[in-house]
Design a protein around this motif. Structure first.
Motif, PDB file in Angstrom:
ATOM      1  N   UNK A   1      51.749   8.613  -5.117  1.00 34.38           N
ATOM      2  CA  UNK A   1      51.808   9.300  -3.533  1.00 34.38           C
ATOM      3  C   UNK A   1      50.022   8.655  -2.857  1.00 34.38           C
ATOM      4  N   UNK A   2      50.420   8.565  -1.554  1.00 35.36           N
ATOM      5  CA  UNK A   2      49.319   7.898  -0.942  1.00 35.36           C
ATOM      6  C   UNK A   2      49.000   9.187   0.213  1.00 35.36           C
ATOM      7  N   UNK A   3      47.650   9.593   0.179  1.00 34.05           N
ATOM      8  CA  UNK A   3      47.295  10.423   1.324  1.00 34.05           C
ATOM      9  C   UNK A   3      46.191  10.092   2.127  1.00 34.05           C
ATOM     10  N   UNK A   4      46.414  10.141   3.385  1.00 26.03           N
ATOM     11  CA  UNK A   4      45.422   9.925   4.273  1.00 26.03           C
ATOM     12  C   UNK A   4      44.681  10.508   4.616  1.00 26.03           C
ATOM     13  N   UNK A   5      43.112  10.416   4.915  1.00 26.50           N
ATOM     14  CA  UNK A   5      42.198  11.266   5.542  1.00 26.50           C
ATOM     15  C   UNK A   5      41.710  10.361   6.811  1.00 26.50           C
ATOM     16  N   UNK A   6      42.222  11.222   7.820  1.00 27.69           N
ATOM     17  CA  UNK A   6      41.771  10.608   9.222  1.00 27.69           C
ATOM     18  C   UNK A   6      40.523  11.236   9.443  1.00 27.69           C
ATOM     19  N   UNK A   7      39.994  12.142   9.061  1.00 25.07           N
ATOM     20  CA  UNK A   7      38.621  12.702   9.320  1.00 25.07           C
ATOM     21  C   UNK A   7      37.328  11.846   8.883  1.00 25.07           C
ATOM     22  N   UNK A   8      37.494  11.456   7.767  1.00 25.85           N
ATOM     23  CA  UNK A   8      36.291  10.401   7.325  1.00 25.85           C
ATOM     24  C   UNK A   8      36.467   9.015   8.095  1.00 25.85           C
ATOM     25  N   UNK A   9      37.708   8.788   8.130  1.00 24.73           N
ATOM     26  CA  UNK A   9      38.422   7.441   8.985  1.00 24.73           C
ATOM     27  C   UNK A   9      37.557   7.585  10.187  1.00 24.73           C
ATOM     28  N   UNK A  10      37.935   8.286  11.285  1.00 24.26           N
ATOM     29  CA  UNK A  10      37.370   8.655  12.482  1.00 24.26           C
ATOM     30  C   UNK A  10      36.038   8.815  12.637  1.00 24.26           C
ATOM     31  N   UNK A  11      35.609   9.940  11.908  1.00 22.70           N
ATOM     32  CA  UNK A  11      34.326  10.528  12.256  1.00 22.70           C
ATOM     33  C   UNK A  11      34.126  11.165  13.654  1.00 22.70           C
ATOM     34  N   UNK A  12      35.197  11.375  14.090  1.00 21.00           N
ATOM     35  CA  UNK A  12      35.147  11.999  15.567  1.00 21.00           C
ATOM     36  C   UNK A  12      36.361  12.747  15.670  1.00 21.00           C
ATOM     37  N   UNK A  13      36.344  14.058  15.748  1.00 17.23           N
ATOM     38  CA  UNK A  13      37.237  14.993  15.642  1.00 17.23           C
ATOM     39  C   UNK A  13      38.450  14.693  16.853  1.00 17.23           C
ATOM     40  N   UNK A  14      38.067  14.224  17.931  1.00 17.12           N
ATOM     41  CA  UNK A  14      39.256  14.049  18.863  1.00 17.12           C
ATOM     42  C   UNK A  14      40.175  13.083  18.711  1.00 17.12           C
ATOM     43  N   UNK A  15      39.913  12.253  17.663  1.00 17.27           N
ATOM     44  CA  UNK A  15      40.752  11.035  17.331  1.00 17.27           C
ATOM     45  C   UNK A  15      41.793  11.507  15.996  1.00 17.27           C
ATOM     46  N   UNK A  16      41.274  12.642  15.539  1.00 22.39           N
ATOM     47  CA  UNK A  16      41.797  12.900  14.200  1.00 22.39           C
ATOM     48  C   UNK A  16      43.520  13.109  14.357  1.00 22.39           C
ATOM     49  N   UNK A  17      44.011  14.048  15.550  1.00 20.00           N
ATOM     50  CA  UNK A  17      45.369  13.954  15.726  1.00 20.00           C
ATOM     51  C   UNK A  17      46.172  12.704  15.967  1.00 20.00           C
ATOM     52  N   UNK A  18      45.699  11.609  16.689  1.00 22.51           N
ATOM     53  CA  UNK A  18      46.272  10.387  16.655  1.00 22.51           C
ATOM     54  C   UNK A  18      46.261   9.542  15.395  1.00 22.51           C
ATOM     55  N   UNK A  19      45.393   9.486  14.494  1.00 24.15           N
ATOM     56  CA  UNK A  19      45.187   8.955  13.209  1.00 24.15           C
ATOM     57  C   UNK A  19      46.312   9.687  12.501  1.00 24.15           C
ATOM     58  N   UNK A  20      46.391  10.960  12.474  1.00 25.07           N
ATOM     59  CA  UNK A  20      47.366  11.715  11.599  1.00 25.07           C
ATOM     60  C   UNK A  20      48.989  11.208  11.748  1.00 25.07           C
ATOM     61  N   UNK A  21      49.190  11.200  13.070  1.00 24.48           N
ATOM     62  CA  UNK A  21      50.465  10.835  13.566  1.00 24.48           C
ATOM     63  C   UNK A  21      50.737   9.360  12.954  1.00 24.48           C
ATOM     64  N   UNK A  22      49.606   8.406  13.210  1.00 20.10           N
ATOM     65  CA  UNK A  22      49.823   7.155  12.641  1.00 20.10           C
ATOM     66  C   UNK A  22      50.354   7.017  11.208  1.00 20.10           C
ATOM     67  N   UNK A  23      49.438   7.600  10.570  1.00 16.06           N
ATOM     68  CA  UNK A  23      49.602   7.983   9.016  1.00 16.06           C
ATOM     69  C   UNK A  23      51.006   8.295   8.741  1.00 16.06           C
ATOM     70  N   UNK A  24      51.388   9.202   9.425  1.00 10.13           N
ATOM     71  CA  UNK A  24      53.015   9.870   9.246  1.00 10.13           C
ATOM     72  C   UNK A  24      53.957   8.878   9.507  1.00 10.13           C
ATOM     73  N   UNK A  25      53.690   8.192  10.791  1.00 16.86           N
ATOM     74  CA  UNK A  25      54.632   7.145  11.015  1.00 16.86           C
ATOM     75  C   UNK A  25      54.606   6.289   9.933  1.00 16.86           C
TER      76      UNK A  25
END
Ligand code: PEP
Ligand code: MN
Length: 336
Positions: free
Chosen positions: A264-288
């Protein structure tokens, strides 16, 4: 593996090479050309050191046909691995929603966050007790006490917990932890990986800051070679020349890892972005892109967080993300 020999190879060296390979149960199929000979190797070549062969005087070039990893390889395990974690799972149909603070700070903090993320749809609670910090003067985590508080939060909410082990000496404290995290900085701590290979607990293995996909898979192979098949791969952003975000989320790693491996592959958008407001977008990208889960840092008061406040989102934002994940996954299911 294919070895191309130089013209007129020294016969004793060739014999030594052939005997060495046969000693590893590898069949050799030679094809004689006009100027050079090609040796086709058949068998398990995972233990063959390609650099050693390349360095021989009689060798022109070597090419690996089969990947150097076996247990993590989808070729030998076509179906997706589903890892059971208490009352939930990672991989398969359930999308893992791992949420919680970067670090456990107090009983009130971890229980309050655990309750809020659970209500928002989290399946697993995260929280660091041992923290790998760049500065030795920064908060280093609560240690064993932090694990005790995570267990209290588990008791209060029923959420299984994931927390990071930094060193072999801490392992005894992880007896009741549901998933053990290996952080990015420890991805190639081979002694630690070997020890975790003897454990029966799921391991969340984070990709190193500058590690290639192949290196991540080789680290997973270390754990699996020891007998522990419960490995979850985590892409958490890598170092690139870009400085606008803390790291660069390697979205391509998702389809590549899913193709190469059954884990299984899990994505951590928090450490990727480092900036809270980008977390929702990166999460959606990971899901897609086909991730099996996400791990998001959530804090009830990010401005006062002892670690990673700038990238932590609040519980209400996590609730919105959680709902959007479900909507997006339902939509993706309809795609052809
Ligand atoms: C963490 O998950 O809190 C953490 C330290 O992550 P990483 O190892 O990816 O930096
Ligand atoms: Mn963090």
């Amino acid at each position: 593996m294919i070895i191309v020999l130089k013209e007129n190879p020294e016969q004793q060296q060739l014999k030594n090479l052939e005997e060495w390979l046969k000693g590893m149960n590898i069949e050799i199929h030679p094809t004689e050309g006009i100027h050079s000979t090609i040796l086709g190797l058949v068998g398990d070549t995972t233990r063959v050191d390609i650099d050693l062969i390349q360095a021989l005087d009689i060798v022109e070039s070597v090419k690996r046909i089969q990947e150097p990893y076996k247990s993590v390889n989808r070729k030998f395990h076509p179906l997706d691995t589903v890892i059971t974690v208490e009352n939930t799972s990672i991989g398969g149909d359930i999308f893992a929603k791992i949420a919680g603070p970067c670090s456990v700070e107090s009983e009130e903090q971890i229980i309050a966050i655990a309750e809020e993320v659970k209500a928002a749809g989290a399946t697993i609670l995260r929280g660091g007790a041992f923290k790998p910090r760049t500065s030795p003067y920064a908060f280093q985590g609560m240690g064993g006490e932090g694990i005790d508080l995570l267990l209290k939060a588990k008791k209060a909410t029923g959420l299984p917990i994931v927390t990071e082990v930094m060193d072999l000496s801490q392992l005894d404290l992880f007896a009741d932890v549901d998933v053990i995290q290996v952080g990015a900085r420890n991805m190639q701590n081979f002694q630690l990986l070997k020890e975790l290979g003897k454990s029966d607990k799921p391991i969340l293995l984070k990709r190193g800051l500058s590690a290639t996909i192949s290196e991540l898979l080789m680290s997973a192979e270390y754990i699996m070679a020891g007998g522990n098949e419960k490995v979850i791969l985590c892409e958490r952003g890598i170092r690139t020349f870009e400085t606008a975000t803390r790291n660069t989320l390697d979205i391509s790693a998702i389809p590549v890892l899913k193709e190469l491996s059954h884990l299984p592959v899990v994505i951590d958008p928090s450490h990727s972005a480092g900036i809270a407001r980008f977390v929702p977008t990166l999460t959606m990208a990971a899901v897609a892109a086909g991730a099996d889960g996400i791990m998001i840092e959530v804090h009830n008061d990010p401005s006062k967080a002892l670690c990673d406040g700038p990238q932590s989102i609040k519980p209400d934002a996590f609730k919105t993300i959680s709902e959007n994940i479900d909507t997006l996954r339902a939509t993706i299911k309809e795609l052809k």
